[in-house]
Design a protein around this motif. Structure first.
Motif, PDB file in Angstrom:
ATOM      1  N   GLY A  93       0.810  -1.198   0.000  1.00  0.00           N
ATOM      2  CA  GLY A  93       0.000   0.000   0.000  1.00  0.00           C
ATOM      3  C   GLY A  93       0.846   1.252   0.000  1.00  0.00           C
ATOM      4  O   GLY A  93       2.079   1.211  -0.087  1.00  0.00           O
ATOM      5  N   TYR A 122      -4.029   3.927   0.230  1.00  0.00           N
ATOM      6  CA  TYR A 122      -4.665   2.721  -0.296  1.00  0.00           C
ATOM      7  C   TYR A 122      -3.882   1.479   0.119  1.00  0.00           C
ATOM      8  O   TYR A 122      -2.723   1.558   0.532  1.00  0.00           O
ATOM      9  N   ASP A 124      -2.996  -2.585  -1.138  1.00  0.00           N
ATOM     10  CA  ASP A 124      -2.977  -3.623  -2.172  1.00  0.00           C
ATOM     11  C   ASP A 124      -2.831  -4.966  -1.464  1.00  0.00           C
ATOM     12  O   ASP A 124      -1.711  -5.435  -1.245  1.00  0.00           O
ATOM     13  N   ASP A 129      -3.251 -10.388  -4.735  1.00  0.00           N
ATOM     14  CA  ASP A 129      -2.378  -9.931  -5.804  1.00  0.00           C
ATOM     15  C   ASP A 129      -1.545 -11.113  -6.303  1.00  0.00           C
ATOM     16  O   ASP A 129      -0.559 -11.490  -5.691  1.00  0.00           O
ATOM     17  N   SER A 134      -4.891  -7.912  -9.505  1.00  0.00           N
ATOM     18  CA  SER A 134      -4.597  -7.087  -8.339  1.00  0.00           C
ATOM     19  C   SER A 134      -5.858  -6.367  -7.895  1.00  0.00           C
ATOM     20  O   SER A 134      -6.770  -6.112  -8.693  1.00  0.00           O
ATOM     21  N   ARG A 136      -7.055  -3.034  -5.381  1.00  0.00           N
ATOM     22  CA  ARG A 136      -6.618  -1.844  -4.654  1.00  0.00           C
ATOM     23  C   ARG A 136      -7.829  -1.171  -4.032  1.00  0.00           C
ATOM     24  O   ARG A 136      -8.824  -0.905  -4.701  1.00  0.00           O
ATOM     25  N   GLN A 140      -6.754   6.882  -4.250  1.00  0.00           N
ATOM     26  CA  GLN A 140      -5.735   6.598  -5.246  1.00  0.00           C
ATOM     27  C   GLN A 140      -5.841   7.563  -6.414  1.00  0.00           C
ATOM     28  O   GLN A 140      -6.907   8.084  -6.720  1.00  0.00           O
TER      29      GLN A 140
END
Length: 449
Positions: A93, A122, A124, A129, A134, A136, A140
């Protein structure tokens, strides 16, 4: 979208001591006793941290009409000191912030003020992932579009201003799912949070590579539920307004010639002019006579860059907006827009692209005139309304390019009768402006961008 356009949002101010205490805490994380291990190649390990500190000063010579109407001094000054941070841990992130303090400004409304903005925050999640897929979640940045002056497809975020030395743009609060199908194909889907609980925005984008050109295309939608009174039925009844926009962008090089293009076809002027305001919410117009017209907005650019001495880069852009105004629309919209005029440190460029139908931009940059010293210049004009901005700047770099001293002179004028077609010209409150920008970038972890 029948509701009136929302007024500018004034963000809630957090007391200055708390903000500076938070900044000190964040910096302390980077310099405290906890070790941050660097990788063998010089890059940081798990933690990657960047920051910058700086000063920005601006002095604008106000137009006589503006100065006399509000009994202001000839020159309006604005000063700002700031601290920014960008903190990442592995690929899990990102947290980015901007802390600024306005000092010694002549405008009473913004004489002394402290602002703290979380520009990105954010995550991830590693469990979702897999390399190809992915996920998120959080605030962002999208950074869509390939243009420097005009941004036909970047209508979700605040427009980027090519004449500003520093601009703070908050990301969108969204969920983003991305998939890489192959080295040349990828796609993403976004569900974007809107402050209005009865509204939602979604975006779908596909990207590919064809020979030497990157291609992107997608769809943006906006849904808004609201209650309306109907003459044939008692009481309010729910209705749903739907707006959409199809977009396309491309960028590539043929030898040293760069070719760029963007286009968007919108269901109405609402989507064509929608942008994110200070709170990250969509701001749109609502007059049906104005709104219910499909709009095409497109821009093309050519760029040439020389990397051997003498180095330079020259770029020209042309932008067409079918939703631009005629004379009567321009005057009517200006009268409505003047009901609220928020204070800005700089003459606004965001209105460029809204009112006229034809625009042009030209930039010259990266001109090496001495060791560590470069020259640049920009010119943008709304060919219908006549509003134009011309700037010239010098940039001196030091400390291995970690530090910069930037000086800019800008001139604002109109080559047409603004009474006949006010358009953007009415937003040029100054005719001359000087900007001094000092910044030093650092990385406690020795991370490389």
């Amino acid at each position: 979208m029948k509701a009136p356009r929302p007024p500018p949002v004034i963000c809630r101010r957090v007391p200055a001591p708390r903000r500076w205490a938070l900044a000190a805490f964040l910096v302390g994380l980077t310099t405290g006793p906890a070790p941050i291990v660097s990788a063998a190649d010089g890059d940081s390990g798990d933690w990657q941290i960047w920051g910058s500190v700086g000063y920005l000063g601006n002095a604008s010579r106000l137009e006589d009409s503006v100065r006399e109407a509000a009994d202001l001094s000839t020159w309006s000054t604005a000063q700002e000191v700031f601290l920014t941070g960008d903190i990442r841990y592995r690929a899990l992130g990102k947290f980015a912030f901007d802390l600024s303090r306005l000092v010694g400004n002549t405008e009473a409304e913004a004489r002394d003020d402290t602002e703290f903005e979380v520009t990105e925050l954010y995550a991830d999640p590693l469990s979702l992932d897999s390399g190809a897929l992915s996920f998120r979640l959080g605030r962002q940045r999208l950074k869509w579009g390939v243009m420097e002056f005009f941004h036909p497809i970047d209508t979700l975020e605040e427009p980027r201003n090519p004449f500003r030395a520093r601009q703070v743009i908050k990301g969108l609060d969204a969920i983003k799912i991305s998939h890489i199908a192959s080295p040349s194909w990828s796609g993403s889907f976004l569900a974007i949070r809107d402050r209005d609980e009865d509204a939602a925005r979604f975006a779908l984008r596909l990207d590919t590579v064809v020979t030497d050109f990157d291609l992107g295309a997608g769809l943006i939608t906006y849904f808004h539920n609201q209650a309306e009174e109907r003459g044939d039925l008692p009481g309010p009844h729910p209705t749903r307004d739907t707006e959409y926009a199809l977009f396309f962008e491309t960028a590539g090089f043929v030898d040293q010639l760069g070719i760029f293009g963007e286009a968007q076809i919108s269901s109405s002027r609402n989507m064509a002019f929608a942008f994110a305001d200070d709170a990250g919410d969509a701001a749109v117009f609502s007059d049906p006579d104005f709104s219910d017209t499909p709009v095409f907005r497109g821009a093309v650019a050519l760029q040439y860059e020389r990397f051997q001495a003498p180095t330079f880069k020259v770029r020209g852009e042309y932008f067409y907006n079918s939703g631009g105004f005629d004379d009567d629309e321009s005057k009517a919209l200006l009268a409505a827009y003047q009901q609220y005029q928020p204070l800005y440190l700089y003459p606004r460029f965001g209105e460029f692209g809204w009112y006229s139908r034809h625009y042009a931009g030209l930039s010259l940059s990266n001109v090496q005139i001495a060791d560590h010293l470069k020259f640049g210049s920009k010119l943008a004009a709304a060919l219908d309304s006549g509003a134009a901005i011309l700037s010239a700047d010098l940039t001196y770099s030091f400390d291995n390019n970690n530090g910069q001293i930037f000086f800019q002179y800008a001139h604002f004028d109109s080559f047409r009768d603004s009474e006949r077609f006010p358009g953007e010209t009415a937003f040029l409150r100054s005719d001359h402006a000087l900007t001094l920008y000092l910044v030093w970038n650092f990385s406690p972890t020795g991370s490389k961008r």
